[in-house]
Write a protein that holds these residues in place. Structure first.
Motif, short mmCIF file in Angstrom:
data_model
loop_
_atom_site.label_atom_id
_atom_site.label_comp_id
_atom_site.label_asym_id
_atom_site.label_seq_id
_atom_site.Cartn_x
_atom_site.Cartn_y
_atom_site.Cartn_z
N LEU A 73 -23.54 -25.50 53.76
CA LEU A 73 -22.70 -25.15 54.91
C LEU A 73 -21.30 -25.72 54.71
O LEU A 73 -20.30 -25.03 54.90
N ARG A 76 -19.49 -23.70 52.14
CA ARG A 76 -19.12 -22.34 52.54
C ARG A 76 -18.08 -22.30 53.65
O ARG A 76 -17.45 -21.28 53.88
N PHE A 83 -16.37 -9.11 49.00
CA PHE A 83 -17.14 -8.40 47.97
C PHE A 83 -16.60 -7.00 47.72
O PHE A 83 -15.92 -6.41 48.56
N ASN A 87 -19.69 -5.16 52.50
CA ASN A 87 -20.83 -5.86 53.10
C ASN A 87 -20.60 -6.32 54.53
O ASN A 87 -20.96 -7.42 54.91
N PHE A 89 -21.33 -6.26 58.61
CA PHE A 89 -22.57 -6.14 59.36
C PHE A 89 -22.49 -4.84 60.16
O PHE A 89 -21.70 -4.75 61.11
N VAL A 105 -22.09 -20.06 63.27
CA VAL A 105 -22.19 -21.11 62.25
C VAL A 105 -21.38 -22.34 62.64
O VAL A 105 -21.86 -23.47 62.55
N SER B 144 -27.09 -7.45 49.53
CA SER B 144 -25.66 -7.76 49.56
C SER B 144 -25.21 -8.14 50.97
O SER B 144 -24.35 -9.00 51.14
N THR B 145 -25.82 -7.52 51.98
CA THR B 145 -25.48 -7.86 53.37
C THR B 145 -25.94 -9.28 53.69
O THR B 145 -25.24 -10.05 54.34
N GLU B 147 -26.34 -11.61 51.51
CA GLU B 147 -25.47 -12.51 50.75
C GLU B 147 -24.15 -12.74 51.48
O GLU B 147 -23.63 -13.87 51.47
N ALA B 148 -23.63 -11.69 52.08
CA ALA B 148 -22.38 -11.84 52.82
C ALA B 148 -22.58 -12.87 53.94
O ALA B 148 -21.72 -13.71 54.17
N ALA B 149 -23.73 -12.80 54.59
CA ALA B 149 -24.02 -13.76 55.66
C ALA B 149 -24.12 -15.17 55.08
O ALA B 149 -23.59 -16.13 55.63
N GLU B 150 -24.80 -15.26 53.95
CA GLU B 150 -24.96 -16.55 53.29
C GLU B 150 -23.58 -17.13 52.95
O GLU B 150 -23.33 -18.32 53.17
N ALA B 151 -22.70 -16.28 52.41
CA ALA B 151 -21.38 -16.75 52.01
C ALA B 151 -20.58 -17.21 53.22
O ALA B 151 -19.65 -18.01 53.09
N LEU B 152 -20.94 -16.71 54.41
CA LEU B 152 -20.24 -17.14 55.63
C LEU B 152 -20.87 -18.40 56.22
O LEU B 152 -20.48 -18.84 57.30
N GLY B 153 -21.86 -18.93 55.55
CA GLY B 153 -22.45 -20.18 56.00
C GLY B 153 -23.70 -20.03 56.84
O GLY B 153 -24.22 -21.01 57.37
N TYR B 154 -24.22 -18.81 56.96
CA TYR B 154 -25.46 -18.62 57.71
C TYR B 154 -26.63 -19.25 56.96
O TYR B 154 -26.78 -19.05 55.75
N LYS B 158 -30.69 -18.50 60.65
CA LYS B 158 -29.65 -17.81 61.41
C LYS B 158 -29.41 -16.41 60.91
O LYS B 158 -29.15 -15.50 61.69
N TYR B 162 -29.57 -13.23 63.49
CA TYR B 162 -28.38 -12.48 63.87
C TYR B 162 -28.13 -11.24 63.03
O TYR B 162 -27.43 -10.33 63.46
N ILE B 163 -28.67 -11.20 61.84
CA ILE B 163 -28.34 -10.07 60.96
C ILE B 163 -29.57 -9.32 60.48
O ILE B 163 -29.69 -8.12 60.69
#
Ligand SMILES: Nc1ncnc2c1ncn2[C@@H]1O[C@H](COP(=O)(O)OP(=O)(O)OP(=O)(O)O)[C@@H](O)[C@H]1O
Ligand SMILES: [Mg+2]
Lengths: 240, 247
Positions: A73, A76, A83, A87, A89, A105, B144-145, B147-154, B158, B162-163
């Motif tokens: 966390l 990030r 990307f 990607n 939501f 977050v 990939s979606t 991963e995008a969440a992961e990259a945002l700190g999810y 979470k 949320y996703i």
């Protein structure tokens, strides 16, 4: 700011990064170019720990990435990533896409997040598209929402992985202008790109990778006009 | 209520012989109305329980622990490949007798009664299908979606909340719809362990009054009505969740 030292990365038996090093200073904009499969995406994905590494070290603002119980966390929050395929939501509007992570977050106050998100929408020049869903936006617009979404986390460094590769030439420009604005404001940026014009104009430093190693690097004017390595020359010859 | 419809059905019986006794006689009316509510409660409880089981199962199938994943796979295979009626009987007559009894002042009563076991049994039965349905939805969410969440700190938790689940849900709603309709109809099996729901009560009424065809008609209408309400509700939900340019 970001320091990459002798990084090794394999997928099974396939060694993709064979000792890559680079240093990126605060406020710098760095471009990574190189042929397909040379490990560019893999490298920047290692910076925010989407890929783990087998050897070497990566530090971001003093935080070591290659440790067993990495505070993901924390990392990030510092590193934003955009990307190739945006990607976004798909079930949330442009504005909500930008607001989600700070609320979920970082647990920031919703009102403040919304105000910030509206500023960012303005910054990426998407006023009027706040309530559009990703499916209703063009590729270039989606990509700019994705950039704003990353910026909403107030990162210290932004990673861009061929963010214009899926766009048509017209829209490439609008996205590049957005990134150029960011770089001009002093955001630290690491870009994987095939846009040589952009690299020439905006980058402080250009790296050329091939087969998992950095073949050559330097400031754009020397790099593009005075490449030493035959592989670099060949690549530039093909692309320019 | 009985005042209003009573005379009509009494007259119908007197003139044609069609005997809808629960619509004109107080005693039968009372147990019929009770059964209506028991059925509705049973259905709602089974639906909710099976959804919870499905959520947990789908979540567990994505877990790191191999033991957890294997036991969920085993659970799914078992409940999918055996008749729900037998499952229900096993829950009530085998597992039910092993659970502790509580002293109710003079007589003993099981902690979980037949209603409880019906909810548990059929909840697990439909839950096995829900797990598979949710999993297929989760698998349809592009990595990939995520991963995008992961990259945002999810965190994993979470990003599920949320996703992944919101997207997976949209994908699997049609399949879920089917399974829940099936579950609704399956709840009539609770008749086998004497839960006083509609099927069971209808059977009692026709045993006492020998009006089988009439009760069958009423049963059909009752369940068509309930399925109609469920399908309508799910449809509304689907529309509400519809997102422009997606799915
Ligand atoms: N998850 C993975 N599992 C196995 N191999 C992978 C994985 N990701 C990448 N690779 C391999 O690693 C190598 C480098 O891939 P990478 O995506 O980093 O290349 P790239 O330089 O970004 O290429 P491109 O310009 O086409 O995007 C390729 O040979 C690829 O097949
Ligand atoms: Mg790539």
């Amino acid at each position: 700011m970001v320091s990459i030292k002798d990084v090794h990365k394999s997928f099974g038996d396939l060694e993709v990064l064979k000792g890559v090093s680079m240093d990126i200073m605060k406020g710098e904009c760095v471009c990574i170019i190189g042929p397909s499969g040379s490990g560019k995406s893999t490298l920047i994905r290692c910076v925010n720990a989407l890929n783990d590494i087998q050897g070497g070290s990566i530090t971001v603002e003093g935080q070591e990435v290659n440790v067993p119980n990495l505070d993901k966390l924390e990392l990030r929050k510092k590193v934003g990533m955009v990307f190739q395929q945006y990607n976004l939501f798909p079930h949330k509007t442009a504005l909500k896409n930008i607001m989600m992570a700070p609320i979920h977050v970082l647990k920031q106050d919703e009102k403040e997040v919304e105000a910030h998100a509206r500023q960012l929408i303005k910054k990426v020049r998407l006023e009027g598209k706040e309530n559009g869903y990703p499916g209703e936006l063009s590729g270039g617009q989606q990509q700019r929402v994705a950039i704003a979404r990353s910026l909403a986390m107030s990162p210290d460094v932004m990673l861009f992985d061929e963010v214009t590769a899926a766009l048509d030439p017209e829209t490439v420009k609008e996205v590049l202008v957005t990134i150029q604005d960011l770089a001009a404001e002093g955001m630290t940026c690491i870009l994987v790109t095939h846009e040589m014009g952009f690299a020439k104009e905006v980058a402080n430093h250009v790296y050329f990778t091939d087969k998992g190693v950095i073949v050559e690097h330097g400031p754009p004017d020397t790099f593009f006009n005075d490449a030493k390595d035959p592989r670099t020359q060949e690549f530039l010859g093909q692309i320019l | 209520m009985l005042d209003i419809i009573g005379p009509f059905f009494k007259n119908l019986y007197d003139t044609t012989g069609w005997n809808f006794i629960m619509f004109y006689e107080q005693y039968e009316y009372d147990r019929f109305v009770d059964a209506m509510w028991v059925s509705v409660k049973l259905i709602v409880a089974c639906l909710i329980f099976s959804l919870i089981v499905g959520f947990i199962g789908a979540w567990g199938q994505g877990a790191k622990s191999k033991i957890l994943r294997l036991s969920i796979a085993g659970y799914i295979q078992f409940f999918r490949n055996t008749p729900p009626f037998i499952q229900l009987l096993v829950f009530y007559f085998v597992i039910g007798t092993l659970t502790p009894q509580v002293d109710m002042g003079g007589y003993n009563e099981a902690i979980i009664g037949s209603f409880g076991w019906a909810v548990i049994g059929m909840g697990f039965f439909a839950g096995a299908f829900n797990t598979e349905i949710f999993r297929s939805g989760i698998e349809a969410v592009p990595t990939s979606t995520v991963e995008a969440a992961e990259a945002l700190g999810y965190s994993r938790m979470k990003s599920y909340i949320y996703i992944i689940f919101p997207l997976a849900f949209r994908v699997c709603l049609p399949a879920l719809n089917n399974n829940l309709v099936n579950l609704l109809k399956t709840t009539t099996l609770a008749y086998g362990i004497a839960v006083p729901e509609m099927m069971y009560t209808a059977n009692q009424i026709w045993s006492d009054n020998v009006n089988v065809p009439e009760m069958m008609i009423v049963l059909f209408i009752y369940y068509i009505g309930l399925v109609g309400i469920l399908v309508w509700g799910m449809h509304r939900w689907e529309q509400k969740m519809r997102v422009p340019g997606y799915g």
